[in-house]
Design a protein around this motif. Structure first.
Motif, PDB file in Angstrom:
ATOM      1  N   PRO A  82       0.814  -1.221   0.000  1.00  0.00           N
ATOM      2  CA  PRO A  82       0.000   0.000   0.000  1.00  0.00           C
ATOM      3  C   PRO A  82       0.844   1.267   0.000  1.00  0.00           C
ATOM      4  CG  PRO A  82      -0.016  -1.040   2.155  1.00  0.00           C
ATOM      5  CD  PRO A  82       0.653  -1.989   1.236  1.00  0.00           C
ATOM      6  N   ASP A  83       0.270   2.310  -0.586  1.00  0.00           N
ATOM      7  CA  ASP A  83       0.897   3.629  -0.559  1.00  0.00           C
ATOM      8  C   ASP A  83      -0.044   4.600   0.142  1.00  0.00           C
ATOM      9  OD1 ASP A  83      -1.116   4.119  -2.400  1.00  0.00           O
ATOM     10  OD2 ASP A  83       0.222   4.122  -4.138  1.00  0.00           O
ATOM     11  N   ALA A  84       0.298   5.878   0.114  1.00  0.00           N
ATOM     12  CA  ALA A  84      -0.488   6.873   0.836  1.00  0.00           C
ATOM     13  C   ALA A  84      -1.916   6.987   0.302  1.00  0.00           C
ATOM     14  CB  ALA A  84       0.205   8.231   0.764  1.00  0.00           C
ATOM     15  N   GLN A  85      -2.132   6.645  -0.968  1.00  0.00           N
ATOM     16  CA  GLN A  85      -3.466   6.756  -1.559  1.00  0.00           C
ATOM     17  C   GLN A  85      -4.352   5.556  -1.233  1.00  0.00           C
ATOM     18  OE1 GLN A  85      -0.587   7.721  -3.451  1.00  0.00           O
ATOM     19  NE2 GLN A  85      -1.191   9.741  -2.664  1.00  0.00           N
ATOM     20  N   SER A  86      -3.756   4.376  -1.075  1.00  0.00           N
ATOM     21  CA  SER A  86      -4.566   3.166  -0.904  1.00  0.00           C
ATOM     22  C   SER A  86      -4.667   2.687   0.539  1.00  0.00           C
ATOM     23  CB  SER A  86      -3.982   2.031  -1.755  1.00  0.00           C
ATOM     24  OG  SER A  86      -2.642   1.738  -1.362  1.00  0.00           O
TER      25      SER A  86
ATOM     26  N   ASP B  38      -5.700   3.983   3.486  1.00  0.00           N
ATOM     27  CA  ASP B  38      -6.854   4.240   4.358  1.00  0.00           C
ATOM     28  C   ASP B  38      -7.968   3.222   4.121  1.00  0.00           C
ATOM     29  OD1 ASP B  38      -5.558   6.370   5.505  1.00  0.00           O
ATOM     30  OD2 ASP B  38      -6.478   7.872   4.199  1.00  0.00           O
TER      31      ASP B  38
ATOM     32  N   HIS C 288      -0.570   4.813   7.855  1.00  0.00           N
ATOM     33  CA  HIS C 288      -0.570   5.744   6.717  1.00  0.00           C
ATOM     34  C   HIS C 288       0.845   6.271   6.469  1.00  0.00           C
ATOM     35  CE1 HIS C 288      -2.638   8.708   4.046  1.00  0.00           C
ATOM     36  NE2 HIS C 288      -1.498   9.370   4.258  1.00  0.00           N
TER      37      HIS C 288
ATOM     38  N   ALA D 219       3.299   5.457   3.235  1.00  0.00           N
ATOM     39  CA  ALA D 219       3.863   6.540   2.422  1.00  0.00           C
ATOM     40  C   ALA D 219       5.373   6.396   2.291  1.00  0.00           C
ATOM     41  CB  ALA D 219       3.515   7.890   3.038  1.00  0.00           C
TER      42      ALA D 219
END
Length: 375
Positions: free
Chosen positions: A195-199, A201, A238, A242
């Motif tokens: 996961p990255d910062a967009q996915s 949450d 989160h 990131a």
């Protein structure tokens, strides 16, 4: 070394870049020393918990950072002031961010902590053992009414090698084949997620939902249990996502997550931090299947090690024990101050240590007598 205090990780005077440089220099640092993790821990502090960050500088270089929490806790039934490292109790393993060249100054550090943060007990849990550091803590022992160093955890680890490309032998191979067959029959699939910062949450919400219906959620011991822990995890994960420090493997069935393993990634080492599954899928045996997927993923991406992060010192049921090639020991350091409250607490603990073996023997004799068949 120049020592001074900061009151918050988000304060203008806290040197975030210098902190990250210090963390990067110290090989023993773990994901639980990451600023993103600690930021989440600070925002989840309970009323009455006070954060005090001790910083040490050598010219323009940060060489020490100890984020400490002071709060009231009940010890031996008494409300006493206790000092701990920020991140307790959800940090599985931390390193004290102190440059080795500054270890001789630890006596001065303890004196400053006691002046700023009067306490009965200073306890540092899940500390990574460092060569030479145990000897340096002797200064803290000499200036304490009573001090104790205990092994708190022996976490299994599996160092990846070419041999892992072959299917495991024995009972483990049977269990893995059985789990794969069940997954195939029900149409479930195994996913690898980075996961990255967009996915992150949306993913956190899916993981929280699974944990809430699992036994961890029912007993209130999960990493997402309660509003404060949930806020901590969402913020910390989160930030770690990131920074590309998060990995997840999950079993998905009919478009929803039914089981997952959450791992924190740092310098080629994957810390297997959390596992949860929906109770109606308990017979699937997804835990071992997902652990095997960690290993396969690690081989594909050249990881060095899979780490259980933290286990119980006795009676651990972590599935990595079946494949471990080594173990990482973690220590708990406890220092009782010479204040009246520290003296009293140390005396009570000493009495308990003397009494505990007797109570254990008595309990063992009672259990043995109860197990004897009636005449």
């Amino acid at each position: 070394m120049r020592l001074h205090w900061s009151h918050s990780l988000s304060a203008a005077d806290f040197p975030r870049q210098a902190y990250e440089a210090l963390r990067a220099r110290l090989e023993q640092a773990t994901p639980f020393n990451h600023l993103g993790w600690l930021d989440g821990a600070e925002r989840a502090l309970e009323p009455g918990q006070q954060l005090h960050i001790l910083l040490g500088w050598e010219e323009q270089r940060l060489v020490l950072c100890l984020p400490l929490i002071r709060c009231r806790e009940r010890q031996a039934g008494l409300p006493l002031w206790v000092v701990r490292h920020l991140g307790y109790p959800l940090a599985d393993r931390i390193a004290l961010l102190i440059e080795p060249s500054q270890w001789p100054r630890l006596g001065e550090v303890l004196a400053l902590i006691r002046r700023r943060l009067p306490h009965a007990l200073l306890q540092l849990s899940e500390i990574t053992p460092l060569a030479g550091q145990a000897g340096q803590f002797a200064a803290w022992q000499r200036h304490s009414w009573f001090a104790e160093q205990r092994l708190s955890c022996r976490a299994p680890e599996h160092r990846l090698s070419a041999a892992d490309r072959a299917e495991p032998s024995g009972d483990l191979r049977y269990k893995l084949r059985k789990a794969r067959r069940r997954c195939s029959e029900m149409g479930a699939s195994i996913l690898r997620l980075r996961p990255d910062a967009q996915s992150i949450d949306a993913l956190c919400e899916a993981l929280r939902e699974v944990e809430q219906v699992s036994w961890k959620g029912e007993q209130g011991v999960g990493i997402f249990s309660g509003e404060r822990r949930q806020r901590w995890m969402f913020d910390a994960l989160h930030a770690l996502a990131a920074a590309d420090c998060l990995r997840v493997v999950m079993v998905e069935h009919q478009g929803r997550c039914v089981s997952y393993r959450l791992g924190l990634f740092e310098r080629g080492r994957l810390y297997d931090y959390n596992l949860a599954f929906r109770p109606e899928y308990a017979s699937l045996g997804a835990g071992r299947l997902l652990l095997d997927e960690w290993i396969r993923w690690g081989l594909d991406d050249d990881w060095q090690c899979i780490d259980a992060s933290r286990v119980s010192l006795s009676g651990s049921g972590h599935q990595l024990h079946e494949r471990q090639t080594g173990a990482v020991e973690q220590q708990r350091w406890t220092f009782y101050s010479r204040r009246p409250s520290g003296l009293l607490l140390g005396l009570l603990y000493g009495a308990w240590r003397q009494l505990k073996p007797y109570l254990q023997r008595r309990r063992g004799r009672s259990s043995a007598a109860g197990a004897e068949p009636s005449p």
